[in-house]
Design an enzyme around this catalytic site. Sequence first.
Site, short mmCIF file in Angstrom:
data_model
loop_
_atom_site.label_atom_id
_atom_site.label_comp_id
_atom_site.label_asym_id
_atom_site.label_seq_id
_atom_site.Cartn_x
_atom_site.Cartn_y
_atom_site.Cartn_z
N LYS A 178 0.81 -1.22 0.00
CA LYS A 178 0.00 0.00 0.00
C LYS A 178 0.84 1.27 0.00
CE LYS A 178 -0.66 0.30 5.00
NZ LYS A 178 0.16 1.50 5.17
N THR A 179 2.00 1.24 0.67
CA THR A 179 2.85 2.44 0.69
C THR A 179 3.34 2.76 -0.71
OG1 THR A 179 3.56 1.92 2.95
CG2 THR A 179 4.91 3.48 1.71
N ASP A 232 -3.75 7.38 4.96
CA ASP A 232 -3.18 6.04 5.15
C ASP A 232 -3.76 5.42 6.43
OD1 ASP A 232 -1.57 3.83 4.80
OD2 ASP A 232 0.19 4.75 5.71
N GLU A 233 -3.83 4.09 6.48
CA GLU A 233 -4.32 3.36 7.66
C GLU A 233 -5.69 3.91 8.10
OE1 GLU A 233 -2.90 0.76 8.45
OE2 GLU A 233 -0.72 0.88 8.28
N GLN A 267 -7.07 -5.15 9.90
CA GLN A 267 -5.96 -4.72 10.74
C GLN A 267 -6.34 -3.53 11.62
OE1 GLN A 267 -1.91 -4.91 8.89
NE2 GLN A 267 -3.03 -5.26 6.99
N ARG A 288 2.82 -10.57 10.21
CA ARG A 288 4.11 -9.89 10.30
C ARG A 288 5.23 -10.78 9.75
NH1 ARG A 288 2.47 -5.83 9.48
NH2 ARG A 288 0.55 -7.00 9.24
#
Length: 757
Positions: A33-34, A225-226, A256, A608
């Site tokens: 996504k970044t 973002d997020e 998340q 992770r």
Amino acid sequence: MIVPLDMLNEQQRQAAVNTEGPCMIIAGAGAGKTKVLTTRIAYLIQEKKVDPFKILALTFTNKAANEMKKRIEQVIGPAAKNVWLGTFHSCFAKLLRIEADKIGYPSSFSIYDTTDSKSLLKSIIKEMNLDDKTYTPNTVLSRISSAKNRLITAQEYINNPIYQQDDEEAMKPKVGEIYVQYAKRCLQAGAMDFDDILLNTYLLLNQHLDILYKYQERFQYILIDEFQDTNLAQYAIVKDLAGIHKNICVVGDDAQSIYAFRGANIRNILNFEKDYPNLTIIKLEQNYRSTQNIVEAANGIIRNNQLQLKKNVWTANEKGEVIGLIRATTDAEEGRLVAASIFEIKMQNQLRNEDFAILYRTNSQSRAIEEALRKINLPYRMLGGTSFYQRKEVKDLLAYLRFIVNHNDEEALKRIINEPKRGIGPSNIEKMVVAASDHGIPLWEVMCNAKNFLSGRVAEAVEEFAHMIQAMALDLTKKDAYEIASEIAKRSGLLKSLYEDKTVEGLARYENVQELLSGIKAFTANPEQVDTSLATFLQDVALATNNENEEDGEDKISLMTIHAAKGLEFKYVYIVGIEEDLFPSSMMLGSREDLEEERRLFYVALTRAQKKVFLSYTISRYRFGKLKQCEVSRFIGEIDPVYLHMAHVTNSYTEKSNTNYTKQFISSMRITPQQKSVKVKFQAYAQSSKPAFQPSDTSQLKSGMQVEHPTFGIGMVISVELTGTHKKARIAFSESGEKTLLLSFAKLKILNNSVEG
């Protein structure tokens, strides 16, 4: 330069180039996504010719913001610096600095951290003659913070009978009055806490429509973002700002969303389409981080949640290893087994310590892990631990600097007026506070004229202190942050007092202040830092998140809570303490929403890992000073058994007497269908007084055979099937009913070889 669209997959490319109108990008774990966000911003500037000053990009951490800035600059060059890109708090603090006078604040307002807020509340509670055991600063601040995140001002709070009733039922009927006094004192001191930055931005935009229109026109493109971590206040502000152009792009993953305790509202992302009916939805479902086994196991876990946006995360990576299970008798043994496993894998595969991470639900779990790692000399770092800027001597110097910038900062003043000792005790400070209140003037004005309110040597000491501050304040426009900081460190006597303390602790404190000065020097010497003023440096420090520790470059294992692990990745991940009432937490079992948040937290932990995940649980654990029996977590039971394998770790690295401990790992697996999910129950079998159960070779097990299980008793095999590389047997037990067992785990004794004809 050309925007690197060819580096994106088709879904990522669509997310980067569909820039007009509202857009929601649902980005699964490890989906890049970044890369998409930075490419989208670069595309807006490079290809769509959008003025970077008209782009607002909001993140949750400075680390994420800095990474995005770096990537965008690599594509489009220096123009990237003109994007309003940063955390919610840093961007809105910047906006408030420009417009602060509209809401009665100075542009140089201070930003209170949690310690400052608690100190002020402690003073107010004392002044109101309230019981500080009932009205603890922690409890009151939490209540006030919750109200602010719901955009409830102090006056709205005290005038709302529902909130008053809630406080009365909680035996804290004066919280509303404390909130009113706290808000009043913050305004008088020209200070805002973190929650005020959001609340005041919202109030500014809604009470001054000309200001709202100004920034609606300025920010033609907004990216968040997020987004799953936004609270009511954050979403309300960006919704207002996007009111004209509606070019709002949110990126997130509802799976998340793990910060409800901070006020995050998962319904912001779940209900986003209701606010924007013409919404474009793009799903990034390819995971580039983890193996197939990890991705599929995580998918199986999150499917148990009802509140979710449906997506099918997949990966083209290798299948990889299944999840390892580590079973321990105590938390101390859990630490030893985890440490031994890391040591073994590291040696066998020539890996680095930094390839490993140990995650836990609560910070208290780290003790046994740390002890075990130390015993076998495995170096580790704690992520999310005590920040450098929280050390007393560092906060003392920062308080001096804050007070030089803002003479109304009452909390900074209280911290420094007698640090180092000047003979100005608490009773003298209280007299000045009362005088300021009685005369309706700032505390600073009382200090500058101390001889009118105090007598003798104390009055002289106070005025001498005030003159020093005034002299330093005159240099604010002439000198940079480092010049002022180094001078005040000397003139205040801080450096001298620390230097004279020759104890080990004293030397450490002296070195910490020197390190702070070095950091300020680096800030002012940075050629990219246009504004090297003290005010700008203090804002950067205040807005720095506590969980972003400086990397020291050393090769260490990472230890942290799962919350702190969000956004990180490691080759090998150990998730410890997978037990009922610990994970999921006993405090999160009161509602389905809470339990689903815990499940999302487990999903985050699993994802992770790049190559391998280990889950560990114990039979007993010390909690609150008592040894308690533990039950394996339901979350292990929600993982399809084909993705699980009991790990056999050799413990010879820690204690030779435990070399045969793997005998304790003899287990069986029981599976019962419930609510469309597979529940797995692990039953451990220790040595007993009964004759040892002798299992049979089940490689040739067939339907019709009669078998015995040490727990379920005698049963008849109904069917045997191969799932992946594992065999499952469906067996009807006379006493326990029908069970499905994984033969690689189950212990069965074949009683006869008769097969249905």
